[in-house]
Design a protein around this motif. Structure first.
Motif, short mmCIF file in Angstrom:
data_model
loop_
_atom_site.label_atom_id
_atom_site.label_comp_id
_atom_site.label_asym_id
_atom_site.label_seq_id
_atom_site.Cartn_x
_atom_site.Cartn_y
_atom_site.Cartn_z
N ASP A 262 0.75 -1.32 0.14
CA ASP A 262 0.40 0.01 0.09
C ASP A 262 0.94 0.92 -0.35
N ALA A 263 1.89 0.93 1.07
CA ALA A 263 2.42 2.31 1.23
C ALA A 263 3.48 2.44 -0.75
N ALA A 264 3.49 1.91 -1.04
CA ALA A 264 4.45 1.33 -2.34
C ALA A 264 4.06 1.86 -3.29
N ALA A 265 2.34 1.94 -3.28
CA ALA A 265 1.02 2.25 -4.39
C ALA A 265 0.65 3.85 -4.19
N THR A 266 0.84 4.30 -3.00
CA THR A 266 0.02 5.53 -2.30
C THR A 266 1.23 6.27 -2.74
N LEU A 267 2.89 6.32 -2.69
CA LEU A 267 3.80 6.66 -3.30
C LEU A 267 4.28 6.75 -4.81
N THR A 268 3.19 6.04 -5.07
CA THR A 268 3.90 5.97 -6.43
C THR A 268 2.77 7.15 -7.25
N ALA A 269 1.41 7.35 -6.10
CA ALA A 269 0.19 8.10 -6.96
C ALA A 269 0.67 9.34 -6.66
N MET A 270 1.07 9.93 -5.32
CA MET A 270 1.79 11.00 -5.89
C MET A 270 3.37 11.56 -5.99
N ARG A 271 3.34 10.53 -6.83
CA ARG A 271 4.47 11.03 -7.37
C ARG A 271 4.73 12.16 -8.78
N PRO A 272 3.18 12.83 -9.40
CA PRO A 272 3.58 13.46 -10.28
C PRO A 272 2.89 14.48 -10.08
N ARG A 273 2.46 14.96 -8.90
CA ARG A 273 1.77 15.80 -8.09
C ARG A 273 3.69 16.34 -7.22
N LEU A 274 4.71 15.90 -7.70
CA LEU A 274 5.82 16.33 -7.03
C LEU A 274 6.66 17.09 -7.50
N ASP A 275 6.27 17.14 -9.16
CA ASP A 275 7.82 17.58 -10.27
C ASP A 275 7.42 18.99 -9.74
N GLY A 276 8.72 19.53 -9.70
CA GLY A 276 9.54 20.60 -9.79
C GLY A 276 9.22 21.05 -7.80
N VAL A 277 8.81 20.36 -6.96
CA VAL A 277 9.29 20.33 -5.20
C VAL A 277 11.04 20.53 -4.98
N PRO A 278 11.85 21.60 -4.71
CA PRO A 278 11.98 21.61 -4.98
C PRO A 278 13.59 20.49 -3.28
N ALA A 279 14.05 20.92 -3.31
CA ALA A 279 14.59 19.73 -2.20
C ALA A 279 14.67 20.45 -1.03
N LEU A 280 14.64 20.05 0.08
CA LEU A 280 14.68 20.95 1.83
C LEU A 280 16.39 21.07 1.88
N GLU A 281 16.68 22.30 2.65
CA GLU A 281 17.83 22.14 3.14
C GLU A 281 18.10 21.06 3.83
N PRO A 282 19.54 20.66 4.30
CA PRO A 282 19.42 19.76 5.63
C PRO A 282 19.27 20.02 6.47
N ALA A 283 18.35 19.64 7.52
CA ALA A 283 17.57 19.92 8.70
C ALA A 283 18.12 19.03 10.43
N SER A 284 18.65 20.63 11.41
CA SER A 284 19.25 20.41 12.18
C SER A 284 18.42 20.03 13.51
N ALA A 285 18.92 18.75 14.14
CA ALA A 285 18.28 18.25 15.00
C ALA A 285 17.74 19.04 16.02
N PRO A 286 16.75 19.05 16.42
CA PRO A 286 15.39 19.71 17.35
C PRO A 286 16.43 20.03 18.64
N GLU A 287 16.10 21.56 19.12
CA GLU A 287 16.84 21.67 20.10
C GLU A 287 15.78 20.60 21.48
N ASP A 288 14.62 20.83 21.53
CA ASP A 288 14.16 19.58 22.40
C ASP A 288 13.13 18.66 21.43
N PHE A 289 13.10 17.73 21.42
CA PHE A 289 12.04 16.79 21.33
C PHE A 289 11.36 16.63 22.17
N VAL A 290 9.53 16.84 21.13
CA VAL A 290 8.52 17.08 22.03
C VAL A 290 8.22 15.48 22.11
#
Length: 307
Positions: A262-290
Motif C-alpha cells: 500500500d505504501a508503494a502504491a501511495t507513493l507512486t500515485a503522488m509522484r506526478p504532484r511532486l514535480d518541481g518541488v525543491p529539495a529541503l535544506e538539510p535539517a538540524s536536530a531540534p533543540e528539544d524533542f517533543v
C-alpha cells in the motif's frame, strides 16, 4: 583476516568494495560464466558458529528464491573452511548512503521514487513471509542509471541476514539493529514483524528528505533508540499528502502503518504532484524533542515470518 583469491571452486575474488557490521563485500568473478558478482564474506565469528552456518544452509533456497527487480538477487552460498560467503548480483552504482554523503537531501520526487522501489522490494519479500530487519540507506544499492527513469535501478540487499545473525541466544539487554531505524515495538519488546520493516523505510524516506533521521541527536545508542518510543516525529516542510503518509509510516502503533504494498502504491500515485518541488535544506536536530502523549502498545508484531 586475509583471504586467498579463490572462493570455493567457482569464484575468484577481486577487490574489496565494502565493509559492514556483518562482514566485507568483495567484487568477484564467476569462473563458470565470466560474470562479475559480489561476494559478502561474513565475519569470522559468524562463520565459526555452527548453528549460524546450519541456518544459512537451511534457508539457502529461501534467499536464492527471493526474486524481484528491486531486490539484489542471491546466487549462491559458499561454505569453505572458516569462511561463509553469500554470492549475489554485483550492483555497481554505490548505495543510497553514498548519495546522501554527496547530496545531503533529495528532492521529494526523487525521494518518493526511491522509497517506492524499497517498498516494492519489501512487498515481494513480505508476500513470501520474509522480513528484512535492517532497512537503511547502506542496504539500498543503485545501478549507474539510477534517477534516469529506471524504476529497477534501486535494489535492496541483505534480506534475512540481520535476523539470522542476531536470532541466537544473547544477552537480553543488547540492541538488535541500527538504533536510528528501529521500530518502537522492537525497542519495547524485542520482537517485530512486517510493520517494523515499513517503519524503518519511513525513517529512510525522512532521511532522504531531511538529510537526517528523525530521532538522531545527542546521547547513547539507547537514548536514540528510545526516542522512537517516547517522542514525536519532528515536522518537515513538505506537501500535505507526503507529510501525512510519512506520519503514517512512522506511527508508533504498528497496526496503524500501511502495508509495504500500500505504501508503494501511495507513493507512486503522488509522484506526478511532486514535480518541481525543491529539495529541503538539510535539517538540524531540534533543540528539544517533543514527548509523545501516548506510548505504543508493547506488542504488535505480526507473526514470526522468516528473515
Amino acid at each position: 583476516m586475509e583471504f586467498s583469491e579463490a572462493l570455493g571452486a567457482s569464484y575468484r575474488l577481486g577487490k574489496r568494495v565494502g565493509r559492514g557490521a556483518s562482514g566485507e563485500v568483495w567484487q568477484a568473478t564467476d569462473l563458470r560464466t565470466g560474470e562479475t558478482v559480489a561476494a559478502k564474506i561474513l565475519r569470522a565469528e559468524h562463520a565459526s558458529d555452527p548453528a549460524l552456518v546450519e541456518r544459512f544452509i537451511r534457508e539457502r533456497s529461501i534467499l536464492i528464491g527471493l526474486r524481484h527487480p528491486n531486490i539484489v538477487a542471491v546466487r549462491d552460498l559458499v561454505v569453505e573452511g572458516d569462511r561463509l560467503a553469500i554470492v549475489m548480483d554485483y550492483i555497481g552504482g554505490g548505495s543510497l548512503r553514498d548519495i546522501l554523503d554527496r547530496r545531503s537531501t533529495l528532492s521529494p520526487r526523487a525521494a518518493v521514487d526511491t522509497t517506492a522501489a524499497v517498498f516494492r522490494a519489501l512487498a515481494a519479500a513480505h508476500e513470501k513471509q520474509v522480513l528484512h530487519r535492517d532497512i537503511k540507506p547502506d542496504n539500498v544499492l543503485l545501478l549507474p542509471e539510477w534517477l534516469v527513469g529506471n524504476p529497477d535501478a534501486c535494489k535492496v540487499t541483505d534480506f534475512g541476514i540481520a535476523r539470522m545473525i542476531t536470532d541466537r541466544p544473547r544477552v537480553s539487554t543488547g540492541l538488535l539493529g541500527t538504533p536510528e531505524y528501529m521500530a518502537p515495538e522492537l525497542i519495547s519488546t524485542g520482537d517485530a514483524g512486517m510493520p517494523a520493516d515499513v517503519y524503518a523505510t519511513g525513517v529512510l524516506l525522512y532521511e532522504l528528505l531531511a538529510g537526517r533521521t528523525p530521532f538522531a541527536g545527542p546521547g547513547t545508542d539507547f537514548t536514540i533508540a528510545y526516542r522512537h518510543v517516547s517522542v514525536e516525529v519532528p515536522n518537515l516542510d513538505l506537501p500535505d499528502q507526503l507529510s501525512a503518509l510519512l506520519l503514517r509510516l512512522l506511527d508508533k502503533r504498528p497496526q496503524n502503518r500501511p502495508s509495504a504494498a500500500d505504501a508503494a502504491a501511495t507513493l507512486t500515485a503522488m509522484r506526478p504532484r511532486l514535480d518541481g518541488v525543491p529539495a529541503l535544506e538539510p535539517a538540524s536536530a531540534p533543540e528539544d524533542f517533543v514527548q509523545t502523549e501516548r506510548r505504543p502498545p508493547r506488542s504488535g508484531a505480526s507473526g514470526r515470518p522468516r528473515g
